[in-house]
Design an enzyme around this catalytic site. Structure first.
Site, short mmCIF file in Angstrom:
data_model
loop_
_atom_site.label_atom_id
_atom_site.label_comp_id
_atom_site.label_asym_id
_atom_site.label_seq_id
_atom_site.Cartn_x
_atom_site.Cartn_y
_atom_site.Cartn_z
N LYS A 22 0.98 -0.96 -0.05
CA LYS A 22 -0.08 0.19 -0.30
C LYS A 22 1.02 1.26 0.12
CE LYS A 22 -1.67 1.57 4.22
NZ LYS A 22 -2.09 3.23 4.26
N ASN A 23 1.79 1.18 1.09
CA ASN A 23 2.98 2.45 0.91
C ASN A 23 3.42 2.67 -0.24
OD1 ASN A 23 1.26 3.05 3.38
ND2 ASN A 23 3.19 2.41 4.66
N ARG A 92 -4.31 10.08 4.58
CA ARG A 92 -2.89 10.72 5.24
C ARG A 92 -2.40 11.08 3.61
NH1 ARG A 92 0.20 14.39 7.86
NH2 ARG A 92 2.07 13.79 7.59
N CYS A 116 -5.01 8.14 9.76
CA CYS A 116 -5.73 7.71 11.00
C CYS A 116 -4.87 8.59 12.24
CB CYS A 116 -4.19 6.69 11.07
SG CYS A 116 -4.73 4.61 10.18
N ARG A 121 0.77 14.70 13.08
CA ARG A 121 0.64 14.17 12.05
C ARG A 121 0.81 15.46 11.04
NH1 ARG A 121 -1.30 8.75 9.35
NH2 ARG A 121 0.18 8.48 9.31
N ASP A 307 4.42 0.85 12.25
CA ASP A 307 3.64 -0.30 11.44
C ASP A 307 3.10 -1.13 12.16
OD1 ASP A 307 2.63 2.44 10.44
OD2 ASP A 307 3.40 1.14 7.71
N ARG A 400 -8.37 -0.18 4.71
CA ARG A 400 -7.54 0.72 4.13
C ARG A 400 -6.34 0.08 3.95
NH1 ARG A 400 -6.96 5.42 7.85
NH2 ARG A 400 -4.94 5.50 5.84
C1 UD1 Z 1 4.04 6.88 6.32
C2 UD1 Z 1 3.09 5.82 6.13
C3 UD1 Z 1 3.11 4.60 7.58
C4 UD1 Z 1 3.93 4.68 8.40
C5 UD1 Z 1 5.20 6.16 8.89
C6 UD1 Z 1 6.56 5.80 9.63
C7 UD1 Z 1 2.67 5.30 4.21
C8 UD1 Z 1 1.52 6.37 2.74
N1 UD1 Z 1 2.44 6.14 4.98
O1 UD1 Z 1 3.66 7.77 7.13
O2 UD1 Z 1 1.74 4.16 7.07
O3 UD1 Z 1 3.45 4.76 9.79
O4 UD1 Z 1 5.52 6.93 7.09
O5 UD1 Z 1 6.82 4.64 8.40
O6 UD1 Z 1 3.59 5.77 3.29
N2 UD1 Z 1 6.34 15.03 10.83
C9 UD1 Z 1 6.31 15.92 10.86
N3 UD1 Z 1 6.31 17.30 10.20
C10 UD1 Z 1 6.34 16.39 8.54
C11 UD1 Z 1 6.47 15.44 8.32
C12 UD1 Z 1 6.49 14.56 9.55
O7 UD1 Z 1 6.95 16.73 12.46
O8 UD1 Z 1 6.31 17.45 7.77
C13 UD1 Z 1 6.58 13.74 11.58
C14 UD1 Z 1 5.09 12.39 12.05
O9 UD1 Z 1 4.15 13.71 12.59
C15 UD1 Z 1 5.85 11.28 12.78
C16 UD1 Z 1 7.00 11.38 11.53
O10 UD1 Z 1 7.56 12.70 11.39
O11 UD1 Z 1 6.31 11.96 13.98
C17 UD1 Z 1 7.11 10.19 11.08
O12 UD1 Z 1 6.01 10.42 9.83
P1 UD1 Z 1 6.18 10.02 8.47
O13 UD1 Z 1 7.02 9.80 7.55
O14 UD1 Z 1 6.27 11.46 7.77
O15 UD1 Z 1 4.39 9.43 8.36
P2 UD1 Z 1 3.28 9.48 6.75
O16 UD1 Z 1 4.57 10.09 5.50
O17 UD1 Z 1 2.95 9.76 7.17
#
Ligand code: UD1
Length: 420
Positions: A22-23, A92, A116, A121, A307, A400
């Protein structure tokens, strides 16, 4: 209301083919917008997030055809750069459209994404890196984002404050067609990043180092759509392994990438499971009673994946001894603890960041509601382990991430049905 009815306590046995990731597929589908012509994506899991994303592409003007696990996207007639709020909030990963819309049109109108409720986030890294590349963003008080790029996208040296998966993907998407050479430091190293890059490279992008800490991207004028197959879903693979483990079963996963499972294998081994990998298969064979897994800390890849935290917690609930799980990525990712307790699990938490699980010999059946995608799957695993009939609701979360979870587990001998 749809629910899963599960008669637990049956050992899972047999073979299962693991769905596409999915990711990976979500950013790859978004990336098709940046390529000219018809993209054909194979091994595409048919999940709600994927169909929501395809709806967004249709709305932008793309032609989309689905045939089994293959999706054909013709982005030739895409003309719109605006995604309505209701579609953005459905998932997301809709934020990933920011990079591809800007790469395609030089502008984007989106809103703060949904997904979620596992933490705050924010998207500050995404906006900051785009700003470095020449994108001006105006944030409306209603959560609407208007991004414009008056002088065109240009390359930049980007150092991410944290190896965010989504921000790394947006940086790659924006950089592939930006003028000059972009360097992304402290990039996320998840296999899904390398998969997105491999798709884009097949389209003609020049990307070096995806999957490593530093990624170098030389912008090109145009990308040509291609045919591509996404990698297997390592999180779903670990989910099936956990289910085999809690039921004392033995299963073989087909079409997996064993290398991508390396961060989770030590905890399965610590639990007493025997793991054998060969080519694209992994066999997991569980002991009579699982052992506790010691201390597990979630971390960016190649660390233990956040995850997989929930499904491994379900394993810890029936393991002999105490397992301690520390969640280090998201601040609200223990929402499955309360419903797991309904099965009789003994779990204490500290500051919503550390869970101390004292395994019990068996769990009781329960009625429980999913709280989020992976947490919901953990409840299904607890129900497969429990004695008696359990019912799980809140299936939209589970759907999802996993394609027809009831078919997956019933194919392995689990007693599980979806009822209305
Ligand atoms: C992706 C995955 C999700 C997984 C996560 C971490 C997808 C669709 N989703 O989510 O399944 O759990 O990686 O492996 O690929 N953060 C900030 N500011 C930002 C962006 C992120 O503070 O602009 C923080 C987030 O709040 C979190 C951390 O960085 O604490 C990691 O988030 P991130 O790696 O960005 O997760 P996603 O890409 O949303």
């Amino acid at each position: 209301m749809e629910r899963l009815v599960i008669d637990g306590g049956k050992k899972l046995k047999g073979e299962i083919t693991v769905q596409g990731a999915k990711n990976s597929v979500l950013p790859v589908i978004a990336a098709t917008l940046a390529a000219d012509g018809v993209s054909v994506i194979h091994n595409c899991p048919m999940l709600c997030d994927v169909t929501a994303e395809l709806d967004i592409l249709r709305l932008l003007g793309c032609e989309v055809e689905i045939s089994g696990s293959c999706v054909r996207i013709d982005s030739t007639k895409a003309t719109r750069c605006e995604i309505p709020e209701n579609l953005m909030r459905e998932m997301r990963s809709s934020i990933i459209f920011l990079g591809s819309l800007i790469a395609r049109f030089g502008c984007a109108r989106v809103s703060v994404p949904g997904g979620c409720d596992i933490g705050e986030r924010p998207i500050d890294y995404h906006l900051a890196l785009l700003e470095k590349m020449g994108v001006r963003t105006v944030c409306g008080c209603d959560g609407c984002l208007r991004c414009e790029c008056p002088d065109g996208l240009h390359a930049a040296r980007i150092t991410l404050p944290y190896p965010s998966v989504g921000a790394t993907e947006n940086a790659i998407l924006a950089a592939v067609k930006a003028k000059g050479t972009t360097v992304i430091e402290n990039a996320a190293r998840e296999p899904e990043i390398a998969d997105l890059a491999d798709f884009l490279i097949k389209c003609g992008a020049r990307i070096d180092g995806a999957g490593e800490r530093t990624i170098i991207i030389e912008g090109v004028k145009r990308l040509e759509a291609c045919e591509y197959s996404v990698i297997p879903d390592r999180i779903i693979a670990a989910t099936f392994m956990s289910a085999a483990a809690v039921t004392g079963g033995k299963i073989t996963l087909r079409k997996v990438c064993p290398e991508h499972l390396a961060p989770v294998l030590p905890c399965f081994e610590a639990s007493g499971c025997a793991i054998k990998s060969y080519s694209d298969c992994v066999t997991v064979s569980a002991p009579k009673r699982l052992k506790s897994m010691g201390v597990i800390r979630t971390n960016p890849y190649p660390g233990f994946p956040t995850d997989c935290q929930a499904v491994v917690m379900a394993m810890a609930c029936v393991a002999d001894g105490v397992t301690v799980i520390t969640e280090r990525i998201f601040e609200n990712r223990f929402r499955h603890v309360a419903p797991l307790r309904r099965f009789g699990a003994q779990i204490e938490t500290e500051n919503n960041a550390v869970a101390i699980i004292e395994g019990k010999e068996s769990l009781n059946a329960a009625k429980a509601c999913s709280t989020d995608l992976r947490g919901g799957t953990a409840l299904v695993i607890a129900a497969l382990a429990a004695r008696g009939r359990s019912e799980i609701t809140g299936l939209h979360h589970i759907d999802r991430g996993c394609e027809r979870i009831e078919n997956c587990f019933s194919g392995l001998g689990g007693q599980i049905k979806r009822l209305d």
